[in-house]
Design an enzyme around this catalytic site. Sequence first.
Site, PDB file in Angstrom:
ATOM      1  N   ASP A  34       0.869  -1.187   0.000  1.00  0.00           N
ATOM      2  CA  ASP A  34       0.000   0.000   0.000  1.00  0.00           C
ATOM      3  C   ASP A  34       0.897   1.225   0.000  1.00  0.00           C
ATOM      4  O   ASP A  34       2.131   1.101   0.080  1.00  0.00           O
ATOM      5  CB  ASP A  34      -0.903  -0.024   1.258  1.00  0.00           C
ATOM      6  CG  ASP A  34      -2.214   0.732   1.081  1.00  0.00           C
ATOM      7  OD1 ASP A  34      -2.170   1.967   0.964  1.00  0.00           O
ATOM      8  OD2 ASP A  34      -3.277   0.092   1.029  1.00  0.00           O
ATOM      9  N   ASP A  57       3.528   1.833  -4.414  1.00  0.00           N
ATOM     10  CA  ASP A  57       2.616   2.748  -5.100  1.00  0.00           C
ATOM     11  C   ASP A  57       2.344   2.121  -6.467  1.00  0.00           C
ATOM     12  O   ASP A  57       3.271   1.975  -7.283  1.00  0.00           O
ATOM     13  CB  ASP A  57       3.288   4.127  -5.247  1.00  0.00           C
ATOM     14  CG  ASP A  57       2.410   5.124  -5.994  1.00  0.00           C
ATOM     15  OD1 ASP A  57       1.484   4.707  -6.710  1.00  0.00           O
ATOM     16  OD2 ASP A  57       2.680   6.332  -5.870  1.00  0.00           O
ATOM     17  N   VAL A  58       1.099   1.755  -6.724  1.00  0.00           N
ATOM     18  CA  VAL A  58       0.808   0.986  -7.945  1.00  0.00           C
ATOM     19  C   VAL A  58       1.069   1.768  -9.227  1.00  0.00           C
ATOM     20  O   VAL A  58       1.135   1.179 -10.303  1.00  0.00           O
ATOM     21  CB  VAL A  58      -0.644   0.438  -7.963  1.00  0.00           C
ATOM     22  CG1 VAL A  58      -0.835  -0.615  -6.898  1.00  0.00           C
ATOM     23  CG2 VAL A  58      -1.676   1.552  -7.842  1.00  0.00           C
ATOM     24  N   TYR A 147     -13.870   7.522 -13.018  1.00  0.00           N
ATOM     25  CA  TYR A 147     -13.727   6.231 -12.319  1.00  0.00           C
ATOM     26  C   TYR A 147     -14.277   5.105 -13.203  1.00  0.00           C
ATOM     27  O   TYR A 147     -13.629   4.068 -13.379  1.00  0.00           O
ATOM     28  CB  TYR A 147     -14.484   6.311 -10.993  1.00  0.00           C
ATOM     29  CG  TYR A 147     -14.472   5.055 -10.158  1.00  0.00           C
ATOM     30  CD1 TYR A 147     -13.325   4.655  -9.481  1.00  0.00           C
ATOM     31  CD2 TYR A 147     -15.626   4.276 -10.018  1.00  0.00           C
ATOM     32  CE1 TYR A 147     -13.325   3.506  -8.693  1.00  0.00           C
ATOM     33  CE2 TYR A 147     -15.635   3.138  -9.232  1.00  0.00           C
ATOM     34  CZ  TYR A 147     -14.484   2.754  -8.565  1.00  0.00           C
ATOM     35  OH  TYR A 147     -14.489   1.617  -7.781  1.00  0.00           O
ATOM     36  N   LYS A 151     -12.515   1.766 -14.812  1.00  0.00           N
ATOM     37  CA  LYS A 151     -12.952   0.404 -14.454  1.00  0.00           C
ATOM     38  C   LYS A 151     -13.442  -0.387 -15.673  1.00  0.00           C
ATOM     39  O   LYS A 151     -13.245  -1.599 -15.740  1.00  0.00           O
ATOM     40  CB  LYS A 151     -14.030   0.469 -13.358  1.00  0.00           C
ATOM     41  CG  LYS A 151     -13.517   0.993 -12.015  1.00  0.00           C
ATOM     42  CD  LYS A 151     -12.373   0.140 -11.457  1.00  0.00           C
ATOM     43  CE  LYS A 151     -12.036   0.510 -10.008  1.00  0.00           C
ATOM     44  NZ  LYS A 151     -10.912  -0.287  -9.476  1.00  0.00           N
ATOM     45  N   THR A 182     -16.536   0.247   2.816  1.00  0.00           N
ATOM     46  CA  THR A 182     -15.110   0.493   3.052  1.00  0.00           C
ATOM     47  C   THR A 182     -14.885   1.999   3.030  1.00  0.00           C
ATOM     48  O   THR A 182     -15.810   2.781   2.796  1.00  0.00           O
ATOM     49  CB  THR A 182     -14.224  -0.137   1.958  1.00  0.00           C
ATOM     50  OG1 THR A 182     -14.460   0.566   0.738  1.00  0.00           O
ATOM     51  CG2 THR A 182     -14.475  -1.619   1.761  1.00  0.00           C
ATOM     52  N   THR A 185     -16.231   4.221  -0.015  1.00  0.00           N
ATOM     53  CA  THR A 185     -17.626   4.649  -0.124  1.00  0.00           C
ATOM     54  C   THR A 185     -17.994   5.637   0.989  1.00  0.00           C
ATOM     55  O   THR A 185     -19.122   6.099   1.056  1.00  0.00           O
ATOM     56  CB  THR A 185     -18.582   3.430  -0.071  1.00  0.00           C
ATOM     57  OG1 THR A 185     -18.167   2.566   0.977  1.00  0.00           O
ATOM     58  CG2 THR A 185     -18.586   2.692  -1.375  1.00  0.00           C
TER      59      THR A 185
END
Length: 253
Positions: A34, A57-58, A147, A151, A182, A185
């Site tokens: 993370d 960090d992705v 977003y 996705k 989570t 949201t």
Amino acid sequence: MRGTNVLVTGASGGIGGACAELFAAHGATVYLTDVNDDTGRAFTATLGANAYYRHLDVTSETDWADATAAMAAAGHDITVLVNSAGAAMKATLADTTLDQFRRMIDLNLVGTFLGLKTAAAAMVGGGSVINLASLRGVLATAELGAYGAAKFGVRALTKVAALELADRGIRVNSVCPGSIETEITSVSDFADDDVEAYVRSIPMQRRGAPEEVAKVIRFLAADDSSYVTGTDLLVDGGQAAGVRTPKISNEKV
Ligand SMILES: NC(=O)c1ccc[n+]([C@@H]2O[C@H](COP(=O)([O-])OP(=O)(O)OC[C@H]3O[C@@H](n4cnc5c(N)ncnc54)[C@H](O)[C@@H]3O)[C@@H](O)[C@H]2O)c1
């Protein structure tokens, strides 16, 4: 899941955290990663001796290379990758800045691309990749344009990778959660939403728990799903099944 070496991104909490906890409980070696390092380290310490924490960090290709090299050096060649890191923002397209749009694509889509690219190189003995897409990547949703675009893209990458990696014994699938309780949201963007009305619109009349998504991800990681690749699995309480008509009297039908 002994002998399984799992890398989970966005694992400090939420769905990634629930996955890490479930995999660790089933005997897998789990690398939690993370950018939220303090929380990630503290959480990892609760999961036992086969759980490790690393900063990843992705959006950083270097971080991906470092994390997989560290796993290999420890004798833990990656066999399962869960691409869970992500974030959402709510705004109409007109109100979305270019920087915000790019940030959504970078984090949710480029992060997944780098994970797939890394996994393709690192999963020398085959394995399974699970990408967190979203119901918003299945049904277009007003005010979730950036977003949603990311996705929808995650689902496309999932299918392309499944085709390209099948002959190497690597399965690639996506999970599309509906509304799961989570951090994502509960951020301020969604604070004004009428949550009760939203929940009433869900056929199962409740939001999901991260653990309910983690169990589906575990199925896709394990041999139980050995002939499943390139698919999207909805975990949405029935939201994508169709539309429930409002109750109206017979005369009006
Ligand atoms: N919760 C939902 O309702 C829901 C619905 C559909 C899809 N999803 C998807 O599921 C995934 C997990 O979401 P969640 O609900 O657990 O959210 P979350 O906010 O609880 O967890 C996301 C994690 O990603 C981490 N993160 C943020 N930026 C990062 C980066 N650059 N590199 C690495 N980690 C980073 C955060 O620190 C956090 O720990 C996301 O991809 C999300 O889009 C969630």
